[in-house]
Design a protein around this motif. Structure first.
Motif, mmCIF file in Angstrom:
data_model
loop_
_atom_site.group_PDB
_atom_site.id
_atom_site.type_symbol
_atom_site.label_atom_id
_atom_site.label_comp_id
_atom_site.label_asym_id
_atom_site.label_seq_id
_atom_site.Cartn_x
_atom_site.Cartn_y
_atom_site.Cartn_z
ATOM 1 N N THR A 4 0.880 -1.186 0.000
ATOM 2 C CA THR A 4 0.000 0.000 0.000
ATOM 3 C C THR A 4 0.908 1.223 0.000
ATOM 4 O OG1 THR A 4 -1.733 -1.166 1.228
ATOM 5 C CG2 THR A 4 -1.794 1.244 1.223
ATOM 6 N N VAL A 5 0.896 1.942 -1.074
ATOM 7 C CA VAL A 5 1.789 3.095 -1.227
ATOM 8 C C VAL A 5 0.978 4.333 -1.587
ATOM 9 C CG1 VAL A 5 3.763 1.706 -1.896
ATOM 10 C CG2 VAL A 5 2.185 2.498 -3.651
ATOM 11 N N LYS A 6 1.642 5.461 -1.381
ATOM 12 C CA LYS A 6 1.013 6.742 -1.681
ATOM 13 C C LYS A 6 1.567 7.275 -2.985
ATOM 14 C CE LYS A 6 0.498 7.739 3.231
ATOM 15 N NZ LYS A 6 0.849 8.668 4.345
ATOM 16 N N ALA A 7 1.003 8.296 -3.400
ATOM 17 C CA ALA A 7 1.416 8.910 -4.659
ATOM 18 C C ALA A 7 2.871 9.332 -4.582
ATOM 19 C CB ALA A 7 0.511 10.096 -4.989
ATOM 20 N N LYS A 8 3.556 9.121 -5.705
ATOM 21 C CA LYS A 8 4.961 9.470 -5.888
ATOM 22 C C LYS A 8 5.908 8.668 -4.987
ATOM 23 C CE LYS A 8 4.080 14.140 -7.581
ATOM 24 N NZ LYS A 8 4.437 15.576 -7.474
ATOM 25 N N ASP A 9 5.372 7.665 -4.283
ATOM 26 C CA ASP A 9 6.251 6.776 -3.528
ATOM 27 C C ASP A 9 6.818 5.693 -4.450
ATOM 28 O OD1 ASP A 9 5.837 8.218 -1.323
ATOM 29 O OD2 ASP A 9 4.592 6.742 -0.259
ATOM 30 N N GLN A 10 7.693 4.879 -3.872
ATOM 31 C CA GLN A 10 8.298 3.758 -4.621
ATOM 32 C C GLN A 10 7.704 2.444 -4.116
ATOM 33 O OE1 GLN A 10 12.359 2.266 -3.819
ATOM 34 N NE2 GLN A 10 12.834 2.834 -5.941
ATOM 35 N N ALA A 11 7.301 1.600 -5.051
ATOM 36 C CA ALA A 11 6.761 0.262 -4.724
ATOM 37 C C ALA A 11 7.755 -0.789 -5.202
ATOM 38 C CB ALA A 11 5.404 0.059 -5.374
ATOM 39 N N VAL A 12 8.125 -1.718 -4.288
ATOM 40 C CA VAL A 12 9.097 -2.765 -4.621
ATOM 41 C C VAL A 12 8.476 -4.120 -4.298
ATOM 42 C CG1 VAL A 12 11.379 -3.719 -4.192
ATOM 43 C CG2 VAL A 12 11.035 -1.237 -4.152
ATOM 44 N N PHE A 13 8.280 -4.945 -5.324
ATOM 45 C CA PHE A 13 7.858 -6.339 -5.142
ATOM 46 C C PHE A 13 9.122 -7.213 -5.217
ATOM 47 C CE2 PHE A 13 3.946 -4.404 -6.765
ATOM 48 C CZ PHE A 13 3.024 -4.871 -5.838
ATOM 49 N N LYS A 14 9.287 -8.073 -4.231
ATOM 50 C CA LYS A 14 10.510 -8.881 -4.129
ATOM 51 C C LYS A 14 10.147 -10.319 -3.782
ATOM 52 C CE LYS A 14 14.618 -9.384 -1.218
ATOM 53 N NZ LYS A 14 15.364 -8.813 -0.070
ATOM 54 N N CYS A 15 10.822 -11.268 -4.454
ATOM 55 C CA CYS A 15 10.634 -12.696 -4.137
ATOM 56 C C CYS A 15 11.981 -13.415 -4.295
ATOM 57 C CB CYS A 15 9.578 -13.342 -5.019
ATOM 58 S SG CYS A 15 10.033 -13.422 -6.770
ATOM 59 N N GLU A 16 12.099 -14.557 -3.640
ATOM 60 C CA GLU A 16 13.330 -15.355 -3.677
ATOM 61 C C GLU A 16 12.966 -16.820 -3.902
ATOM 62 O OE1 GLU A 16 17.404 -16.278 -1.081
ATOM 63 O OE2 GLU A 16 15.806 -14.982 -0.278
ATOM 64 N N VAL A 17 13.604 -17.456 -4.925
ATOM 65 C CA VAL A 17 13.342 -18.867 -5.264
ATOM 66 C C VAL A 17 14.624 -19.669 -5.034
ATOM 67 C CG1 VAL A 17 11.524 -18.319 -6.915
ATOM 68 C CG2 VAL A 17 13.891 -18.446 -7.692
ATOM 69 N N SER A 18 14.499 -21.005 -5.124
ATOM 70 C CA SER A 18 15.620 -21.881 -4.763
ATOM 71 C C SER A 18 16.675 -21.996 -5.852
ATOM 72 C CB SER A 18 15.090 -23.292 -4.423
ATOM 73 O OG SER A 18 14.386 -23.837 -5.533
ATOM 74 N N ASP A 19 16.326 -21.731 -7.114
ATOM 75 C CA ASP A 19 17.267 -21.907 -8.215
ATOM 76 C C ASP A 19 17.642 -20.535 -8.755
ATOM 77 O OD1 ASP A 19 17.343 -24.085 -11.169
ATOM 78 O OD2 ASP A 19 18.806 -22.698 -10.320
ATOM 79 N N GLU A 20 18.922 -20.192 -8.702
ATOM 80 C CA GLU A 20 19.360 -18.882 -9.157
ATOM 81 C C GLU A 20 19.386 -18.771 -10.665
ATOM 82 O OE1 GLU A 20 24.162 -19.807 -8.878
ATOM 83 O OE2 GLU A 20 23.195 -18.486 -7.407
ATOM 84 N N ASN A 21 19.283 -19.912 -11.375
ATOM 85 C CA ASN A 21 19.303 -19.879 -12.844
ATOM 86 C C ASN A 21 17.915 -19.710 -13.449
ATOM 87 O OD1 ASN A 21 22.122 -20.288 -12.998
ATOM 88 N ND2 ASN A 21 21.825 -22.475 -12.638
ATOM 89 N N VAL A 22 16.886 -19.730 -12.626
ATOM 90 C CA VAL A 22 15.513 -19.628 -13.134
ATOM 91 C C VAL A 22 15.183 -18.159 -13.392
ATOM 92 C CG1 VAL A 22 13.087 -19.949 -12.553
ATOM 93 C CG2 VAL A 22 14.747 -21.743 -12.036
ATOM 94 N N ARG A 23 14.692 -17.880 -14.578
ATOM 95 C CA ARG A 23 14.218 -16.541 -14.925
ATOM 96 C C ARG A 23 12.697 -16.513 -14.845
ATOM 97 N NH1 ARG A 23 18.201 -13.410 -17.027
ATOM 98 N NH2 ARG A 23 20.141 -14.484 -17.587
ATOM 99 N N GLY A 24 12.131 -15.331 -14.934
ATOM 100 C CA GLY A 24 10.680 -15.223 -14.818
ATOM 101 C C GLY A 24 10.151 -13.968 -15.488
ATOM 102 N N THR A 25 8.824 -13.847 -15.477
ATOM 103 C CA THR A 25 8.135 -12.725 -16.127
ATOM 104 C C THR A 25 7.136 -12.125 -15.135
ATOM 105 O OG1 THR A 25 8.323 -13.925 -18.219
ATOM 106 C CG2 THR A 25 6.838 -12.015 -18.167
ATOM 107 N N TRP A 26 7.053 -10.782 -15.118
ATOM 108 C CA TRP A 26 6.112 -10.047 -14.259
ATOM 109 C C TRP A 26 4.884 -9.647 -15.082
ATOM 110 C CZ3 TRP A 26 6.825 -9.391 -9.036
ATOM 111 C CH2 TRP A 26 8.087 -9.686 -8.533
ATOM 112 N N TYR A 27 3.723 -9.800 -14.449
ATOM 113 C CA TYR A 27 2.453 -9.458 -15.101
ATOM 114 C C TYR A 27 1.651 -8.533 -14.182
ATOM 115 C CZ TYR A 27 3.411 -13.378 -18.223
ATOM 116 O OH TYR A 27 3.972 -14.232 -19.132
ATOM 117 N N LYS A 28 0.904 -7.595 -14.836
ATOM 118 C CA LYS A 28 -0.042 -6.740 -14.112
ATOM 119 C C LYS A 28 -1.419 -6.960 -14.702
ATOM 120 C CE LYS A 28 -1.499 -1.971 -13.421
ATOM 121 N NZ LYS A 28 -1.318 -0.568 -13.825
ATOM 122 N N ASN A 29 -2.274 -7.489 -13.854
ATOM 123 C CA ASN A 29 -3.647 -7.802 -14.283
ATOM 124 C C ASN A 29 -3.650 -8.681 -15.532
ATOM 125 O OD1 ASN A 29 -4.662 -6.211 -12.183
ATOM 126 N ND2 ASN A 29 -4.645 -4.338 -13.455
ATOM 127 N N GLY A 30 -2.685 -9.669 -15.583
ATOM 128 C CA GLY A 30 -2.617 -10.605 -16.687
ATOM 129 C C GLY A 30 -1.847 -10.126 -17.882
#
Length: 1219
Positions: free
Chosen positions: A508-534
């Protein structure tokens, strides 16, 4: 094909120059002294006359040409067997005559054909003629080979070689041309090799090979090239040039021939030496020096010829019969090597690969007379070696080949299914330890590569293929092969499940703030894709995605209302996702134009753990404090009791803001908010932050507790507590700083000392500080390191441990037993451990303890240090003590489990009944010749030491008669030089108190027999004489085995043996010549040999001729007649209409029977449809294109004067049904 060609000459004549009017001598030396040699001039035979003188002395042949003229400058040849050598005579004008300049043009030398192969050579293709040897003066030369192809179905292939291996087909060019042609009339292939502008390095040995299917022939010839320019200075760099510069595999050979040829000009005045005689008597180390000195460039050919030259074999003085060149034995069997020596008393040594053998249970030495035997029991592959028998300075050698039985697979491979990254082990078991196996994957052999992908392990009969960190590419069929079978298994690799160490959380952020989504998985070689509302998120100036190690981040700067929504992270290749929601908070403050006291609106005020703000080190610390107050309050930030920032009086309009930055600290005040930001928070930024807001209406204060957390420090250096065969136990201390969060566990890695690749041992954090690492290779040094893991992440790795080697203690020694015991000592023996491992066995430790004591604490070392022997004698013990003994094997890993005796041993000598162990060869009569040496060794046992006595024929043995030596375990009877009086029965008696044991040895000393007696002629008739004699009085102390009867003509007195080993004392001698006088003599034979003197007849015997009337015998003419009989009957047949058919049978009979063929009992002899054949008793009836009506019963009948016989068969004719 004709047999391969070999030169018949050991020394060949060479081209010479001579002046007009002088004489010249050409010499040739043949390999055989009886070889027939003829000389030719321009292919015409030369006879010895006033012009030509031909001489032969053994294997040296010479041709002398007298009064040389210009007409004698021709081409000459010498022929011996199938070999022909050509040479030339060059005539030089006298000095007063003007000399002709040598021709500058290079002419072609036509090589004359060599003589045809001997008549005994089989017909077929062959060299007709073969290329002969050539000699030229820096010009052109052509070698011709002709192949007779009358019996060939296809064109033969030909290859030209220089030296032993250089194929000239790849060298064709400016100086070498290969041509071929075919004459259809004579069916002869002609192959030519043209050398153009030959150089000095062209000289040497050449070979021509012709092949056609399974037929082969070859021919060797030499080429000599003389350089014309000899007056110029010697260029050493040009002389040592290389023979090829084309970059092929033959490049790089130094050619010394030019240097040698130029030196030959200066050495022409020296006498012609026999180089082969020098080489024959020179040591092998001098061959290269002699070849360099005398201009021999083909070293391989020289050594090959030296090997073929016959050498006088020196007769061995020490050996009568040597070992065979080689022996072969199957694994597990035994073999006996025998050699006969000249001296029966000589001692021999047996060597294996140069190392002297000692007699053991597997190697048994025997000496029987002149024979010496080496017996090898239970042969193994280690016995496959070179063996040598040494007598003084002489020795004879042989090779033993151990044939290995086929290796069978006892336990097959099993299919396996593993996860990606896991370790795969394929295990099989074979029928024999130490066997070699081959691993394959999908038909491709596997080897140990640099990436250490595949590892191979042997453990006795077990063989293991290990695959580290399996991937999808490792799926397939794996096969293990031996020389006796194979086994196959399938390996399937599945993708490993991805573990989520930290999921993304709602923001929950306010206007002009910074939002950071962070996750950690077990395999450092795995890449991924970010989606917003699909919809996939595309990075831009405000939105940024990062992937560092196992951490994936989505950062949104200057958040706007349209950024609100559901955000999802989808790992590539995995069917799940991580979702979180971004909520946009819009703060609206209504303006009240009146003074309000300042107010801080916070929910996390105070110093409790629930109100603590946690920030990860390195991340941004942002304290956003909502404030209210009118007029705008003044904000003061302090950390602890210290003012952290300057006072900010912000009397700004409602739509403005003000900020201040100092280093990494950023303070910003806007209408309704006061923001305190630290870029890249560190540990020292942790503490309690106080914010004070003031305005004329009042003030408000709030405390904010900030905690900075980080990954832990590296753990302390790991320590290796213990090692095993393929494992180790490692221990470490926790890190000094846990990062502000509790340690979840540890991750361990290992690597080989000489490798650079670390391999992870666990993927899930291990909670303890002691870990047992397994699946290591015994004998290979390793290093370990550790990572600490908390909720923030993984620390840096610890320092590597000290290198260690996985080594297991050996298994316990086997077969521990008491060998001997006395009142103060005991002798123990044992066998080595069954499993020793990769570490070297350092020795054995022997300990003992007394009965009744706590043996686990009171074991006393029986010897100082360790012993390498498998037996030990422990002395200075107390009589009557009951002791327990144990033996442990030691290696670098420590002591093995102990081998202990079954019960306590009382230290007291035990009486042992006397017992004589009479060898098997002494249980029968021992026969020796007069003058031989007798050495009889008889072992015995008994405790205490028994009393030993010898007697002969009931009388005590005199020391002057024979020597006796006694020890604790055996007795030796020794007679240096035997006589007849030494024959008799020898009795050995061993006695302990009243108990005794005896053994008898019968010795028989034999000698040559005396002469037979009373030889007389009993009767004479025709060509026959009857003799009779009496046996000798002295039979040499052994049985007379026979007699040798000889006769001699009185005229010549030459003795001829008529009978040998004749058993009777009378005989008849036949086939004498009528009218001649004969004398006879008889020798007696026994086990030793012939009697020294024969017994002769006193008077000669005369065969008197008498009238003989010849009566020719009468013979009855034999009757060879025989009734016909079929030796092979007719056979029922089924044929197809329209195709010729035959019926066959065979018959015999004397005289030759008359044959008649019948169809359905009707004679068909005169019908044109049938054709009857008879050859060597084989009868054939041919039916031309039979139809359906030709089916029936066919009969063959044979008749002669002695009888008749018949056979029949049924013929079925089927329709021809086309497809």
């Amino acid at each position: 094909l004709p047999r391969p060609w070999f030169s018949a000459f050991a020394k060949k004549p060479k081209t010479q120059e001579a002046e007009e009017g002088s004489s010249v001598v050409f010499e040739a030396e043949t390999e055989k002294s009886d070889a027939k040699v003829k000389w030719q001039c321009n292919s015409k035979d030369i006879a010895s006359d006033t012009k030509y003188v031909i001489t032969a002395d053994g294997n040296v042949h010479s041709l002398t040409i007298k009064a040389i003229t210009k007409e004698d400058a021709n081409s000459y040849a010498v022929i011996a067997g199938g070999s022909k050598v050509k040479f030339e005579l060059k005539v030089i004008s006298k000095p007063d005559a003007p000399a002709e300049a040598p021709a500058s043009e290079a002419g072609t030398v036509n090589v004359e054909p060599a003589p045809a192969p001997p008549p005994t050579a089989p017909t077929g293709e062959g060299h007709d003629p073969r290329p002969a040897e050539g000699e030229l003066l820096c010009g052109n030369i052509t070698f011709v080979a002709k192949v007779n192809a009358e019996s060939l179905l296809k064109k033969p292939s030909i290859k030209w070689f220089k030296g032993k291996w250089m194929d000239l087909a790849s060298k064709s060019g400016k100086h070498l041309q290969l041509k071929e042609s075919y004459d259809r009339n004579t069916k002869v292939y002609t192959f030519e090799m043209h050398l153009i502008a030959a150089k000095a390095n062209f000289a040497g040995a050449y070979r021509c090979e012709v092949t056609s299917k399974d037929k082969f022939d070859s021919c060797n010839f030499n080429l000599t090239v003389h350089e014309t320019c000899t007056n110029e200075g010697l260029d050493i760099r040009a002389a040592f040039r290389r023979t090829s510069t084309d970059g092929n595999e033959d490049s790089g050979e130094l050619d010394f021939s030019t240097l040698l040829k130029k030196r030959a000009v200066h050495a022409s005045t020296e006498p012609d030496l026999d180089v082969w005689d020098i080489l024959r008597h020179a040591p092998a180390s001098e061959y290269e020096k002699i070849a360099f000195q005398y201009g021999i460039t083909d070293l391989r050919g020289m050594l090959k010829r030296l090997k073929k030259m016959k050498k006088e074999e020196k007769k061995s003085e020490a050996f009568l019969k040597k070992l065979d060149p080689a022996y072969q034995v199957s694994k597990g069997h035994k073999i006996k090597l025998a050699v006969e020596v000249a001296n029966p008393d000589v001692e021999v040594k047996w060597l294996k690969n140069g190392q002297e053998l000692q007699p053991t249970g597997r190697y048994i030495f025997e000496s029987v007379g002149n024979m010496r035997y080496l017996t090898i029991n239970h042969c193994s592959l280690a016995d496959d070696a070179a063996y040598c028998c040494v007598v003084g300075e002489e020795k004879c050698t042989t090779e033993l080949f151990v044939k290995e039985p086929p290796i069978l697979i006892v336990k097959n491979l099993e299919d396996q299914m593993v996860m990606k990254g896991e370790r795969v082990e394929l295990e099989c078991e074979v029928s024999e330890e130490g066997a070699n196996v081959k691993w394959e994957k999908d038909g491709v052999e596997l080897t140990r590569d640099e990436s250490f992908k595949y590892r191979f392990k042997k453990d006795g009969c077990k063989h293991v293929l290990m695959i580290n960190e399996a991937t999808k590419e490792d799926c397939g069929h794996y096969k293990v092969k031996t020389n006796g079978g194979e086994s196959m298994a399938e390996v399937m690799v599945q993708e490993k499940e991805l573990e989520i160490y930290q999921s993304i959380a709602d923001l929950t952020v306010k206007a002009k703030d910074q939002a950071v989504f962070k996750c950690e998985v077990s395999d450092e070689n795995v890449r991924g894709t970010w989606y917003k509302n699909g919809v996939e998120v595309k990075p831009d100036a405000r939105i940024n995605t990062t992937h560092i190690g196992r951490i994936h981040k989505l950062t949104i700067d200057d958040v706007k209302p349209e950024d609100e929504g559901d955000y999802t992270f989808v790992p590539d290749g995995y069917a799940f996702n991580l979702s979180a929601k971004l909520n946009f908070l819009e703060v609206k403050i209504d303006y009240v134009p009146r003074q309000d006291p300042p107010k801080i609106h916070l929910d996390c005020m105070g110093r409790t753990s629930e109100s603590t703000i946690v920030v990860v080190a390195g991340n941004k610390l942002r304290l956003d404090v909502p404030i209210t107050g009118d007029p705008a309050p003044t904000v003061i930030w302090t950390k602890g009791e210290k003012v952290n920032r300057h006072q900010h009086a912000l009397n700004l309009p409602s739509d403005a803001h003000r900020s201040e930055e100092t280093g990494q600290v950023h303070v910003e005040t806007t209408k309704g908010h006061c923001v305190f930001t630290i870029e890249g928070a560190e540990k020292q930024d942790e503490g309690v932050y106080s914010v004070v807001v003031r305005n004329p209406a009042g003030e408000d204060t709030a405390d904010i507790n900030v905690k900075v957390v980080d990954v832990p420090d590296p753990p302390q250096i790991p320590r290796i507590l213990s090692v095993g065969e393929d494992s180790c136990v490692v221990e470490w201390d926790p890190p000094l700083f846990d990062g502000g969060q509790p340690i979840i566990g540890y991750v361990l890695e290992r690597k080989k000392k000489k490798s650079y690749r670390w391999m992870r041992l666990n993927f899930d954090p291990y909670p303890e500080t002691t870990y047992e690492a397994k699946r290591m290779i015994e004998g290979v040094p390793y290093e370990m390191r550790v990572y600490a893991v908390n909720s923030i992440g993984m620390s840096r790795h610890s320092p590597a441990s000290q290198p260690f080697v996985p080594v297991a203690p050996t298994s316990e020694p086997t077969g521990l037993c008491v060998d001997d015991i006395s009142d103060t000592s005991i002798s123990l023996k044992w066998r080595p451990p069954e499993r020793i491992g990769s570490a070297e066995l350092e020795g054995y430790g022997v300990e003992y303890c007394k009965e009744g004591s706590k043996c686990s604490d009171e074991w006393i070392p029986a010897i100082q240090g360790l012993t390498e022997r498998t037996s030990v004698i422990i002395r200075d013990l107390t009589t009557g003590d009951k002791l327990q003994f144990r033996v442990r094997a030691y290696n670098m890993a420590g002591p093995s489990p102990p081998a202990t005796l079954a019960q306590h041993i009382t230290i007291r000598e035990i009486m042992q009944r006397p017992k004589i162990w009479l060898p098997r060869n002494l249980r029968q009569t021992l026969i020796k010749k007069v003058g031989d040496t007798v050495n009889i060794v008889i072992p015995f046992q008994g405790k205490p030491r028994p009393k030993v006595t010898w007697s002969k024929d009931g009388e005590p043995l005199n020391s002057a008669f024979a020597s006796v030596r006694n020890s604790e375990t055996d007795s030796i009877l020794f007679i240096r030089k035997t006589e007849r009086k030494h024959s008799g029965k020898y009795v050995l008696q061993v006695q302990i108190e009243n108990v005794e044991d005896t053994a008898t040895v019968t010795l028989q000393i034999v000698d040559l027999p005396g002469s037979p007696e009373a030889l007389k002629i009993v009767d004479v008739w025709g060509f026959n004489v009857a003799l009779e004699w009496k046996p000798p009085k002295d039979n040499g102390n052994c049985e007379i085995t026979g007699y040798t009867i000889q006769k001699a003509d009185k005229k010549t007195m030459e003795w001829y043996t008529i009978y040998e080993q004749y058993r009777r004392t009378h005989c008849v001698i036949s086939d004498l010549i009528m009218g001649n006088e004969y004398v006879f003599r008889v020798f007696a034979i026994n086990l030793v040999g012939l009697s020294p003197e024969p017994c002769n007849t006193f008077e000669p015997c005369v065969c008197v001729s008498s009238g003989i009337v010849y009566k020719p015998p009468t013979y009855k003419d034999p009757d060879f007649s025989e009734a016909p009989k079929f030796t092979h009957p007719l056979v029922n047949r089924s044929v197809v209409a329209g195709y010729n058919a035959t019926l066959s049978c065979s018959v015999r009979g004397i005289p030759k029977p008359k044959v008649t063929w019948y169809k359905n009992k009707m004679d068909i002899s005169n019908e044109a449809k049938y054709r009857m054949l008879s050859q060597q008793g084989v009868l054939t009836l041919e039916i031309r294109k039979p139809c359906l009506f030709d089916g029936g019963v066919y009969t063959c009948k044979a008749v002669n004067d002695s009888g008749e016989d018949s056979v029949e068969c049924k013929l079925e004719v089927r329709r021809n049904n086309p497809q």
